[in-house]
Scaffold this motif. Structure first.
Motif, PDB file in Angstrom:
ATOM      1  N   LEU A  69      -4.148  -3.081   0.187  1.00  0.00           N
ATOM      2  CA  LEU A  69      -3.382  -1.874  -0.123  1.00  0.00           C
ATOM      3  C   LEU A  69      -2.726  -1.976  -1.495  1.00  0.00           C
ATOM      4  CD1 LEU A  69      -1.575  -1.573   3.321  1.00  0.00           C
ATOM      5  CD2 LEU A  69      -3.597  -0.328   2.568  1.00  0.00           C
TER       6      LEU A  69
ATOM      7  N   ILE G  20      -0.868   3.138   5.624  1.00  0.00           N
ATOM      8  CA  ILE G  20       0.026   2.207   4.932  1.00  0.00           C
ATOM      9  C   ILE G  20       1.370   2.137   5.651  1.00  0.00           C
ATOM     10  CG2 ILE G  20       1.239   1.764   2.774  1.00  0.00           C
ATOM     11  CD1 ILE G  20      -1.003   3.014   1.275  1.00  0.00           C
ATOM     12  N   SER G  48       3.732   3.461  -0.009  1.00  0.00           N
ATOM     13  CA  SER G  48       2.985   4.654   0.359  1.00  0.00           C
ATOM     14  C   SER G  48       3.490   5.850  -0.446  1.00  0.00           C
ATOM     15  CB  SER G  48       3.120   4.911   1.861  1.00  0.00           C
ATOM     16  OG  SER G  48       4.408   5.380   2.173  1.00  0.00           O
TER      17      SER G  48
END
Lengths: 96, 491, 157, 505, 208, 112, 160
Positions: A69, G20, G48
């Motif tokens: 991420l 996320i 996020s």
């Protein structure tokens, strides 16, 4: 098995070493960013491998997941500001 | 509740700091003052309790219920009770003082935020002081540092940002060194509680020869010297004091660097132990002596050349911190007593002087030294305050400053460091020169400066308390027994 | 409805990730999933009927094995070029795949990027600009299998 | 006034004893500030303070005569560092002289300041009050620290008096004044203090000298002695005398205060303290400090007189005269003989009274006809007979001629010098000095009385306002009076000498 | 393996320092953080590695970039956001002045920095002489009776948490963590205060 | 050593070699866009292979879920990042390199 | 900051937000069992919003995490932490002694409460950290245009 894992880690690290050439030589900013991005994605894998090596794959995978991420966010951020520079008509490469 | 005091004196300001941003502007100030008043009361109580304890004991408070090496412990002994009381007292006075001053210097929507950060800084400094754990010390050092950067950067002029920035850079460097020191210390001893580390040293004296320990001490010393702006590492300080909002300057100048000095004392004496100073790494001691002496001389010399009152006072602080460190370098009872007294003495004097600068900023909109003209006629009480505090800085007998010099001189003679005496005297002379210039302008100038009248009583009263403290501490030795006992306990 | 689906999806994800099935973890999970769903389900289910979204999801699952195969081919290709066995002769091409939805465009663009010799450079309006590493890679883009598949995926709406 | 006066639930007011005069003066200070908007009240308070203060000193003197030991522990700042007070003969000499003349000085000030319509009078009177508080504190201090502290306070609070006019000249003079005095006290006196404490472990005055039993190298002791003596730059021993003429820019009452009563006498008083109660005659003799002091004094006496001879400005001439006369005191206490000590101590009072008369006279002349130079004084004696007569009495006392006070002290000095083995030199100096004094004072009188007034100035010349005239008449009378009635002072001086040297006088 | 990672780290750090374009430097630092995190994990400091990844590579890179972007605007001319400009400007001017003046001070900022770094490195090397090896069971931090051993042995029983780091951070040394949380709060508050106040304020309008 | 382990080892080995190859690709390809080809693809598969190999090593459900999730994220994020890079190069005017060095001109229709 | 013009990046960024965030909460919730905790979770949670702000434009991200919401959340997290500490103090234990909240001396019960306390403070940490990180980002990345407006509004408020 550990041998294979360790070998894989070393191989990937060698890859990172190769990529370093791009980071250092460039020539453009974006070339560096490409290399950095690839280093980032490789690190995800490295982490997973190291996790298996250490015998605690679950924990390491958590981290690897967050890497996936975070690396994306980081790359997008760099490009975002790079494009901002382009949009404002500034020279994109500051380095002579 | 008495048993919970050590935690509460820190937690209450912290709690208030968190509530202030949620409160309205008017309630915010009340909250700040109330929290600091409570903290001050608590600290006074702690001081009384600590002083009543038998030699070698301290009030201990295990946070989270985990006793020392496992958990974090607060330890209140005479020395830090002294510093705590000074901190909370000054913080409370500044809180009272700053309402009108901030209204003029801080943009209205930011005022509550400013209050909150101010409280955090006070709590941070007190946390550094009260803790018995080296890492916890670092945590609160961080709180105090970050808040300080911003409290400085909120000054009205553009240069305030630069001043905050350069403090940020150098302060972070210092903090990093301190963290490195903590790391090395932990590596060599395996514990973070100060008392426990000291016990390890007592058990294994050969550790004193370890390069890890020596490096740790060097890092601590350099890091804390940076934080306390010890000459020649004072680069950040004048700009920071000069550009910060008045309330920040008062509080920062009165307390901040002293807390770092206190931390150095803690680390040097409680953690590493006197024996380390004497035998382990005497070169550090000598280096500190040289640095302290140069600070004592150079600070006032630089101050003489300044035209901005706050900058002038900042340079004078560079010199004054030398007094605080000198005791450490002398490391005998008299020298330490002198330095400990200086925690209070200098806080009162420098706080009062920055209050004068703040009053000038409030009434005249400038802190140029020239604006002092005619102060004696237009604002006699503020001018008196300036006079008393300046005399204390010079070390005129019957003011607090003299006691400091007296004990330091005794300590120096006792330690055989004769050269320190001329240093002290030279510094007094230089200090007299700039103090004289200020007083000359305030009392004996012919034309009038921009000050039209004295500041409101809400500012005058707290600053006068500081001024009175300069006199009272000089005549009635309130802090002396505690300081002496603390000095003897450390050795 | 989007809320429920998102909730279920996230709940499944949570259970898979967590691996703890005691009360406190489940409770925490439920709270978390509900919170995230309430906060952000619009980012998943906004813009279209629910049925279409589900169909697309399953369509994507069906599409992925083929894509995976294409990716493998792409890698083989790149490997050869890295090793100098195949020539590097890049060119830039543009074409209009005729996709309407964001979903379709994104799927196609990422598929193109993943597959042999092509990288999506720009998607502007309905037009794709693609950088191809060799002419043959670019050749079958416009009416290739991939566009057809993606169109079908999208068209299932 | 005997016995305890209960106050504030048992606070023994009389028990404060020697602490009372400084406290009363501080109260006077507060009163002056409080009455700043009402000049009459303000001056009244000043005068009253001076009067009460003198009364208190007299009371202390009486009780001391009665054999009581008067002491007040005061404040302890730190172990070994206390503000404590004790009455003794030496202190009483200084206190009596200072507080007595203070009344007259205040009276004179009122007249002078009003006639001149001076600005900043509140500051003036407040600083005056603080100055006398400091003098009283110093006189009765029981230790070196107290002496030092009040010495410093005196330096600081007389600075506003010197700079009073705030003209460029006043600023320059005041700057020199403070620089020299503060510089000496911080740079010399303070280290001397440290040294003494380091050697002896105490700062309390002791009859035979607090350093009497201390084992230390002679060199160190001499160093300490020099630090202390030169640290007390107020005694104006050459070469640290420069502040004194510089301070002549101050208004005349201030000059009177500085050069007759408070500041300079603080210096010589401090040196006497050092000689008698810090070192003690024995130690002094052992390390040769007494000869050193005598040497310095002789040098100062002669050189300062020579300089005075060359001054045309009246006040500057007086100032150099003061420099020279102060060294009589140093000479006396340095001689190491009882008679010398008595002479020196007496000279504190004698010189104070005569010099204040001279300054009052100079001020009155300035008030009356704005003349400051000796060469301008032609013939004014005829228009201002009272003033100039008083001036003449003062001048005679300076030279040491009967029937004035100066004669008494010089007589004892001569006796003291005669008792000294190296007395011949001292005697020669004394004689030379007397001649020099005559050489610079008599021409003034000659001009004032025997030269005609310059044409055209007659209308402007008259006597000064009555408070001034009253004050200077009183001091002139005092100068004569002390010739006749010097008993109490002599007793006190003898007591000091007796304690120091035993019976030999 | 560690040697390889360390070599890469050094190379990345040098690259970051050498890059004059701050944007690129920030990106390189992001990669540096990732590898650093890998190293942490390799040393079994999982939580540290996690934090390094999340903060060092993620948020701090983004914030760095945002800051660089703000400051970089100075090239744009009017209508510029004033933030941070004075600071960096002054620095830039200072450097320019140093370059122009022939009689530059003995120690330029660069030399100074080099000196500091050199001394620090020397101190660290000196300190490393007596350091225990990583994971040495006889090291003071690891040996029996040490705090770390206590944590390892008692943490699960005390708090019921499997990962020892969490109770150490949250319970045994929970107060530190509270302090750190307040640091974060403070940092955000401070940035809000400085950035929302960026415009110049000359004080209340009524005459002082 | 079970079959699964051999498969795993093979996959991991292949994957890591692939990643090394892409690294070389990034290093040796002539221009920015071509380097992207290497970065965007070789990595994706290499990573997938390694992770698949790890998957073969077994473990509990969470492990599997996490590995799959990582692969999933890689498949989503990698091409997106590659595209973003390519686009950034494109809008900033980086001219693609072509063989022979002639002017690439405007983007062509495929096959043209 | 305008949104990035790439449709793909925008799309992917939006779609990944819930994942996320959920992952962040997972990191928070399993801090006792694995690496991570409130701090890391908070950072990931905030990222996020950062991603939204970067990809879809500052305004888009700010709408998802408005200052109105974040500003009170900033101190709230710390208040949760402090509140738990003070609750323990009021319950008779030391500050932050979670076990005291149990109100019983049974080690088993106390252990549970230690666990609950841990979770509680981790939540507090996460609230503050995520609010702080998002605030930091949105303040730092505020586009010049918006910054100019903020400055103008501020100056007008001063004048009023």
């Amino acid at each position: 098995m550990p041998v294979a894992l360790a070998a894989a880690v070393v191989v990937i690290l060698l890859g990172v070493l190769v990529l370093l050439r791009r980071v250092i030589v460039g020539p453009r900013l974006l070339d560096r960013v490409v290399a950095v991005n690839v280093i980032g994605t490789k690190t995800i894998i490295l982490l997973a491998l190291v996790g298996y090596l250490a015998g605690r794959p679950g924990f390491f995978l958590d981290i690897a997941l967050s890497y996936a991420l975070i690396n994306f966010v980081g790359t997008i951020a760099v490009l975002r500001y790079y494009e901002g520079r382009v949009r404002r008509g500034e020279p994109v490469e500051e380095e002579a | 509740m008495d048993a919970q005091l050590p935690a509460l004196v820190i937690v209450v300001p912290l709690l208030a700091a968190l509530l202030v941003p949620l409160a309205g502007r008017r309630a915010a100030w009340g909250l700040v003052a109330l929290a600091l008043l409570l903290a001050f009361a608590g600290c006074v109580r702690l001081l009384v309790r600590a002083h009543a304890l038998p030699e070698g004991e301290a009030i201990r408070y295990a946070l989270g219920g985990w006793a020392a090496p496992v958990g974090i412990e607060y330890v209140v002994d005479r020395l830090n009770a002294l510093v705590l009381t000074m901190l909370s007292g000054v913080a409370f006075l500044v809180a009272l003082w700053m309402r009108r001053s901030t209204a003029r210097e801080i943009r209205p929507p930011a005022v509550t935020g400013y209050y909150s950060v101010f409280l955090l800084m006070a709590a941070g400094l007190m946390g550094i002081t009260i803790t018995g754990d080296v890492f916890n010390l670092y945590v609160f050092l961080e709180i105090a540092s970050i808040t300080a950067y911003v409290l400085i950067a909120m000054g009205r002029r553009r240069q305030a940002l630069y001043a905050g920035y350069s403090y940020l850079i150098l302060g972070s460097l210092g903090a990093t060194f301190i963290l490195l020191g903590i790391g090395h210390l932990y590596m060599a001893t395996g514990t973070l509680a100060m008392a426990d580390i000291a016990a390890v040293f007592a058990r294994e004296p050969q550790l004193y020869d370890s390069s890890v320990i020596r490096t740790a001490f060097a890092f601590f010393t350099v890091g804390l010297a940076l934080k306390m702006a010890l000459f020649p590492l004072h680069g950040w300080q004048p700009g920071a004091y000069a550009e910060a909002p008045s309330a920040t300057s008062v509080f920062l100048a009165a307390t901040a660097t002293k807390v770092s000095a206190y931390a150095l004392y803690r680390v040097a004496f409680t953690v590493f132990g006197v024996r380390f100073l004497e035998t382990g790494l005497p070169v550090v001691r000598d280096a500190l002596l040289v640095m302290a002496c140069s600070a004592i001389v150079v600070g006032p010399l630089l101050a003489i050349r300044q035209h901005d009152l706050k900058r002038l006072l900042a340079y004078s602080s560079v010199g004054q911190i030398g007094y605080v460190v000198l005791g450490l370098a002398l490391h005998n009872a008299d020298g330490l007593t002198g330095s400990f007294l200086h925690f209070w003495n200098h806080a009162a004097a420098k706080g009062a002087l920055f209050c004068v600068a703040g009053a000038l900023a409030y009434r005249a909109g400038t802190t140029q030294v020239a604006a002092l003209k005619g102060l004696g006629r237009r604002a006699p009480l503020t001018a008196m305050l300036l006079t008393v505090a300046a005399c204390s800085m010079v070390g005129v007998p019957l003011t607090a400053g003299f006691l400091t010099k007296w004990y330091l001189a005794r300590g120096a003679l006792e330690a055989g460091q004769w050269a320190v005496i001329p240093v002290l005297l030279a510094s007094s002379l230089f200090t007299a020169v700039y103090a004289w210039r200020l007083l000359q302008l305030a009392w004996f100038a012919d034309e009038d400066g921009p000050v039209a009248e004295d500041v409101p009583w809400s500012m005058r009263a707290p600053s006068l308390v500081l001024g009175a403290a300069c006199l009272v501490l000089g005549v009635a030795p309130l802090a002396l027994p505690v300081a002496q006992a603390a000095a003897e306990a450390l050795l | 409805m989007g809320f429920v689906v998102t909730w279920l999806l996230l709940a499944g994800l949570w259970l898979g990730l967590s691996g703890f099935f005691d009360l406190i973890h489940l409770l925490f999970g439920a709270v978390s999933v509900t919170f995230v769903t309430a906060l952000s389900h619009r980012y998943l289910t906004a813009g279209g009927p629910l049925g279409r979204g589900l169909r697309r999801l399953f369509g994507l699952l069906a599409y992925s094995p083929w894509l995976l195969w294409q990716v493998a081919l792409a890698n083989y290709d790149v490997l050869l070029r890295v090793l100098g066995i195949r020539r590097v002769d890049p060119q830039v091409v543009r074409f209009r795949p005729g996709l309407a939805s964001e979903f379709g465009k994104v799927t196609l663009a990422n598929s193109i990027t993943l597959t042999p010799g092509t990288v999506t450079v720009e998607v502007a309006g309905g037009e794709f600009i693609v950088h191809a590493i060799a002419p043959e890679a670019a050749a079958d883009l416009a009416e290739g299998a991939m566009v057809r598949r993606v169109r079908r995926l999208e068209g299932s709406a | 006034m005997s016995g305890a006066v209960p106050l504030l639930g048992g606070l023994d007011l009389a028990g404060l004893g020697p602490g009372l005069p400084p406290l009363v003066c501080l109260l006077g200070l507060l009163g002056v500030v409080a009455a700043r908007r009402r000049p009459n009240l303000r001056e009244g308070v000043s005068l009253a303070t001076a009067g009460v203060n003198f009364a208190l000193v007299l009371w202390l003197y009486a009780r001391h005569r009665a054999g009581e030991t008067l002491a007040w522990e005061g404040f302890s700042l730190a172990p070994g560092l206390a503000l404590s007070f004790r009455v003794d003969a030496l202190g009483l000499v200084f206190a009596l002289v200072a507080s007595g003349l203070w009344i007259l000085n205040t009276l004179y000030s009122i007249g002078y300041m009003r006639a001149h319509d001076e600005p900043r009078q509140t500051r003036f009177y407040a600083c005056f009050a603080l100055a006398i508080a400091a003098v009283m504190g110093a006189a009765f201090s029981a230790n070196l620290f107290g002496l030092f502290a009040f010495y410093e306070v005196l330096s600081l609070c007389t600075y506003p008096l010197v700079i009073h006019a705030q003209t460029p000249a006043a600023r320059a003079g005041a700057r020199k004044y403070l620089t020299l005095l503060l510089g000496a006290s911080i740079g010399l006196l303070l280290p001397g203090l440290f040294l003494v404490y380091h050697l002896a472990g105490t700062l309390d005055f002791a009859p035979g000298g607090l350093l009497a039993g201390v084992a230390a190298a002679d060199g160190t002791l001499v160093l300490a002695f020099l630090l202390l003596v030169y640290g007390m730059a107020k005694c104006a021993a050459l070469p640290l005398h420069g502040w004194l003429p510089a301070a002549m820019v101050a208004p005349t009452p201030v000059s009177a205060l500085l050069h007759a009563v408070a500041v300079v006498k603080m210096g010589v008083f401090g040196v006497s303290r050092v000689v008698f109660h810090v070192f003690g005659p024995e130690t002094m003799a052992r390390i040769g400090a007494d000869d050193l002091l005598v040497g310095v004094a002789c040098f100062t006496i002669v050189v300062a007189s020579l300089i005075a001879l060359a001054q045309d400005d009246l006040k500057r001439r007086l100032a150099y005269s003061t420099v020279s006369q102060l060294s009589y005191v140093l000479l006396g206490v340095g001689l190491g003989t009882g008679a010398g000590a008595v002479g020196g101590l007496l000279h504190i009072g004698m010189h104070a009274t005569s010099k204040i008369t001279l300054f009052f006279g100079a001020g009155a002349i300035y008030l009356a006809c704005h003349k400051t130079r000796v060469s301008e004084l032609d013939g004014i004696g005829r228009r201002m007979p009272i003033t100039l007569t008083a001036f003449a009495i003062g001048a005679l006392s300076m030279i040491g001629l009967p029937p004035t006070a100066g004669f008494v002290s010089k007589l004892f000095l001569v006796r003291g010098a005669a008792a000294d083995p190296a007395g011949a030199v001292v005697l020669a100096v004394l004689v030379a000095s007397a001649l020099l004094n005559a050489a610079y004072f008599l021409p003034i009188l000659w001009r004032a009385f025997f030269r005609p007034l310059p044409a055209g100035t007659e209308a402007g010349v008259h006597e000064a306002p009555w408070p001034c005239v009253l004050a200077l008449s009183l001091t002139a009378l005092g100068t004569v009076g002390l010739f006749l009635g010097h008993g109490p002072l002599l007793d006190l001086a003898r007591a000091v000498a007796h304690a120091a040297f035993g019976g030999a006088e | 393996m560690e040697d390889l990672i360390l070599a890469i780290l050094v190379a990345l750090a040098l690259a970051a320092v050498r890059l004059k374009d701050l944007l690129g430097a920030a990106a390189v630092l992001g990669a540096y953080s990732l590898l650093m995190a890998l190293l942490w994990c390799r040393m079994n400091a999982l939580d540290v590695g996690f934090t390094e990844a999340a903060v060092g590579a993620g948020v701090s890179t983004v914030l760095l970039l945002a800051a660089v972007n703000r400051v970089g605007r100075r090239e744009q001319g009017p209508g510029v956001s004033p933030l941070l400009k004075p600071a960096l400007w002054r620095l830039a001017e200072h450097r320019a002045a140093l370059a122009e003046r022939p009689d530059r001070p003995l120690l330029s900022a660069r030399t100074m920095a080099l000196l500091v770094v050199g001394l620090t490195a020397a101190a660290l090397l000196y300190g490393a002489r007596d350091m225990p090896r990583i994971g040495d069971p006889a090291a003071p931090a690891n040996r029996a009776g040490s705090v770390a051993q206590h944590y390892l042995r008692h943490a699960p029983a005390d708090t019921g948490a499997a990962n020892v780091v969490t109770p150490v951070l949250g319970d045994y040394r929970g107060y530190d963590t509270m302090g750190e949380t307040i640091v974060i709060f403070t940092a955000a508050l401070c940035v809000v205060l400085v950035l929302r106040q960026a415009g110049r304020w000359r004080g209340p309008k009524e005459a002082p | 050593m079970s079959v699964l382990e051999i498969v795993a080892a093979a996959a991991i080995g292949l994957g890591s070699l692939l990643m090394l190859a892409t690294a070389f690709g990034v290093a040796v390809f002539p221009d920015f866009y071509t380097r992207l080809h290497a970065a965007g693809k070789g990595d994706t598969l290499g990573q997938a292979l390694v992770l698949a190999g790890l998957l073969c090593l077994g473990g509990d459900l969470t492990l599997v879920v996490k590995l799959v999730l990582i692969v999933f994220f890689i498949f989503i994020f990698n091409p997106t990042a590659t595209h973003a890079l390519a686009r950034a190069g494109w809008v900033s005017g980086i001219v693609p390199w072509v063989r022979g060095g002639q002017d690439p001109g405007a983007p062509r229709e495929p096959g043209a | 900051m305008r949104s990035t013009d790439s449709l793909i990046v925008r799309y992917i960024a939006r779609r990944s937000v819930p994942f996320i965030q959920l992952y962040a909460l997972y990191v928070l919730g399993h801090g006792e069992d694995g690496p991570g905790g409130g701090f890391q979770g908070g950072v990931i949670f905030a990222s996020s919003f950062v991603l939204l702000g970067l990809a879809n434009g500052w305004g888009y991200g700010r709408r998802a995490a408005p200052a109105r919401l974040l500003d009170p959340l900033l101190p709230l997290g710390c208040l949760i932490y402090l509140g738990i500490g003070l609750a323990a103090l009021l319950a008779g234990g030391a500050f932050l002694e979670y076990g005291a909240l149990a109100g019983s001396d049974d080690p088993e019960v106390r252990r549970h409460w230690h666990h609950y306390g841990l979770i509680g403070i981790e939540v507090g940490v996460m609230v503050t950290v995520s609010a702080a990180m998002a605030t930091l980002f949105f303040e730092m990345a505020r586009p010049a245009r918006v910054q100019a407006r903020v400055d103008r509004v501020g100056e007008e408020a001063d004048r009023a």
